[in-house]
Design an enzyme around this catalytic site. Structure first.
Site, short mmCIF file in Angstrom:
data_model
loop_
_atom_site.label_atom_id
_atom_site.label_comp_id
_atom_site.label_asym_id
_atom_site.label_seq_id
_atom_site.Cartn_x
_atom_site.Cartn_y
_atom_site.Cartn_z
N SER A 1 0.85 -1.19 0.00
CA SER A 1 0.00 0.00 0.00
C SER A 1 0.88 1.23 0.00
O SER A 1 2.03 1.21 0.46
CB SER A 1 -0.91 0.02 1.24
OG SER A 1 -0.14 0.18 2.41
N LYS A 2 0.34 2.33 -0.52
CA LYS A 2 1.13 3.56 -0.61
C LYS A 2 1.39 4.16 0.76
O LYS A 2 2.23 5.05 0.89
CB LYS A 2 0.44 4.57 -1.52
CG LYS A 2 -0.94 5.03 -1.06
CD LYS A 2 -1.54 5.97 -2.09
CE LYS A 2 -2.94 6.43 -1.71
NZ LYS A 2 -3.53 7.31 -2.74
N ARG A 3 0.69 3.70 1.78
CA ARG A 3 0.97 4.18 3.13
C ARG A 3 2.33 3.71 3.61
O ARG A 3 2.99 4.38 4.40
CB ARG A 3 -0.14 3.69 4.08
CG ARG A 3 -0.01 4.22 5.50
CD ARG A 3 -1.25 3.87 6.31
NE ARG A 3 -1.49 2.44 6.35
CZ ARG A 3 -0.92 1.62 7.23
NH1 ARG A 3 -0.06 2.09 8.12
NH2 ARG A 3 -1.21 0.33 7.23
N LYS A 4 2.76 2.53 3.14
CA LYS A 4 4.04 1.98 3.58
C LYS A 4 5.11 1.98 2.49
O LYS A 4 6.29 1.82 2.78
CB LYS A 4 3.84 0.54 4.08
CG LYS A 4 3.00 0.43 5.34
CD LYS A 4 2.95 -1.00 5.84
CE LYS A 4 2.18 -1.12 7.14
NZ LYS A 4 2.17 -2.51 7.65
N MET A 5 4.69 2.13 1.24
CA MET A 5 5.65 2.00 0.14
C MET A 5 5.13 2.78 -1.06
O MET A 5 3.93 2.99 -1.22
CB MET A 5 5.81 0.52 -0.24
CG MET A 5 6.80 0.26 -1.35
SD MET A 5 6.92 -1.50 -1.70
CE MET A 5 7.71 -2.07 -0.18
#
Length: 504
Positions: free
Chosen positions: A252-256
């Site tokens: 996910s863009k929250r982590k990567m």
């Protein structure tokens, strides 16, 4: 049978690396079988719809080399390819299900559904629609709908038993029917849910292989009931494992960074990205890690797809990219990729061999195309700054630089072997380690301590540039000396000006 695969992203934001991952295997299977690869846009979620996303997704597919055979831009016989342009088809098929008794109109309000959920929670019963709309007689349903009462259309699903289906990667999958809960097919606003639209579209477009992420496994049982309700043949289902963060959570863009455009802008090659993504779900029969898209197509079979939990590792991706830059691409191919980056940075050159020499000498030190641009500045700019560590190297090596400036200026045959011999003989004459001489010389030529070999730099830059840069470095050294002896400082400055004039 003509094999038909599809990719059906939602235009709601940045093109996602997961779209490339799923798209890759859909494209490869279609190519392998001589079939068709369709691009379809699932744009019925109008609250999240982004009008720019469609063009960006198409652009990224082309950048990757996964160009569809059919789609909104390229056309085809199975269109329209935007779901928002197929609404009449979905309504017609919903009416077909109503007529056959496989669906019904449900008139519960939002408040009714919220009260239902509260009651289920209070009594500890499973959450979800309880099927109360089934008991409303068909005639009453039609009368209320004709009167304009808001409603949805729901699929009538079995309460007991289980739905079984075959997945080409995972084998037999069983799903309890009690979890299906009469899913909504057509919403109050007339737009279909994903479930109705995807089944209708896949059937009408002749999709033979549904290759998608494993998060859709829970929906596949429901889709099978829709296929059966329409009396349609089932496609072959393939559920790919989700890409994972290093902590094994869903990517996910929250982590990567999940944006395909970002990887392109970072200087990642499309071949390297596809090769890396392929290894996350596929293994070559001979165990090779590095292979082309064509080689993947030539050897591809569904049975070799993996059901593991692949970790999308940025470091591993950069390793793949470096391999392509350093070894797999030819020098001319690499130069074609680097040139637009150099032009965008304002670099210019008249000698094509000079440009190729720069690419060749930098490639062992790069992981991305952007690294070339960042590292190449000193080849095009004589006024480059000196890094702090480079200044320290220069300040302790004035004599060496003066000696080398003089000897290089007198060198009659200026080529790689000649400068290499000169450097070796000079270091031996000074009875010091190579680093004592070469490190300050590298700093003088580039302003850095990390750069290609000095003999390569001397040869590529050429005699005139080399002498100019050593002279500039000596001037910088002199300018940095303390002003304890003004007359001596002035003499040194005059000497530097004469030197600059001689080498200009």
């Amino acid at each position: 049978m003509t094999v038909v695969t599809r990719i059906a992203p939602s235009p709601t934001g940045d093109p996602h690396v997961g779209t490339a991952y799923v798209g890759l295997f859909n494209y490869v299977l279609a190519q392998k079988a001589g079939g068709r690869f369709i691009f379809r846009l699932e744009d019925t979620d109008r609250n999240r719809y982004n009008p720019d996303s469609e063009a960006r997704i198409v652009s990224m597919l082309r950048w990757l080399g996964l160009t569809p055979d059919e789609g909104p831009e390229m056309g085809g016989d199975r269109g329209p390819y935007r779901q928002s342009e197929r609404l009449d088809l979905y309504r017609q098929h919903a009416e077909m299900l109503l007529a056959s008794g496989h669906a019904y109109r449900s008139f519960e309000t939002t408040e009714d559904l919220e009260a239902m959920a509260r009651e289920q929670k209070w009594h500890g019963r499973p959450q979800g629609y309880d099927g109360r709309g089934r008991s409303v007689p068909r005639e009453e349903q039609e009368r209320r709908a004709s009167a304009g009462e808001a409603h949805v259309i729901r699929l009538r699903t079995p309460d007991d038993g289980e739905t079984t289906f075959k997945d080409s990667v995972r084998g037999t999958i069983r799903w309890p029917n009690s979890e299906l809960r009469d899913t909504v097919l057509l919403k109050r606003d007339g737009y279909p849910t994903y479930h109705l639209a995807v089944v209708v579209d896949d059937h009408l477009m002749g999709v033979t292989h549904v290759i998608r992420a494993e998060e859709w496994i829970s929906s596949t049982a429901l889709h099978i009931h829709l296929y059966r309700a329409f009396d349609w043949d089932l496609p072959l289902f393939v559920h790919l494992p989700l890409l994972r963060n290093p902590d094994k959570s869903k990517i996910s863009k929250r982590k990567m960074n999940t944006s395909l455009e970002s990887y392109r802008d970072q200087g990642i090659l499309p071949e390297a990205l596809l090769n890396y993504l392929a290894t996350l779900g596929w293994s070559m029969p001979d165990g090779r890690e590095f292979f082309s898209l064509k080689e993947l197509v030539d050897t591809f079979i569904l049975e070799r797809l993996s059901a593991g939990e692949p970790v999308f590792d940025i470091k591993k991706l950069r390793h793949f990219n470096a391999k392509y830059l350093r070894e797999i691409l030819s020098l001319d191919e690499l130069a074609d990729r680097v040139e637009p980056h150099f032009r965008a940075a304002g670099y210019s050159w008249d000698d094509e061999d000079y440009f190729l020499d720069i690419i060749d000498v930098l490639r062992p030190r790069t992981e991305t195309l952007n690294d070339f641009t960042e590292q190449a500045r000193y080849f095009f700019d004589n006024d480059f700054p000196y890094q702090e560590e480079a200044r320290k190297r220069l300040s302790s090596a004035q004599k060496y630089l003066e000696d080398l400036e003089r000897q290089l200026s007198m060198l009659e045959f200026y080529d790689y072997d000649s400068v290499e011999d000169l450097l070796r003989e000079y270091v031996q004459s000074q009875a010091v380690g190579m680093g004592k001489v070469l490190q300050p010389l590298r700093a003088a030529l580039t302003g850095r301590t990390q750069a290609p070999g000095v003999s390569d730099l001397l040869t590529i830059l050429g005699k005139q540039r080399v002498l100019q840069r050593i002279g500039r470095a000596l001037n910088a050294i002199n300018a940095g000396l303390p002003d304890d002896h003004p007359q001596k400082e002035k003499e040194t400055s005059d000497k530097g000006e004469r030197r600059a004039g001689a080498t200009g």
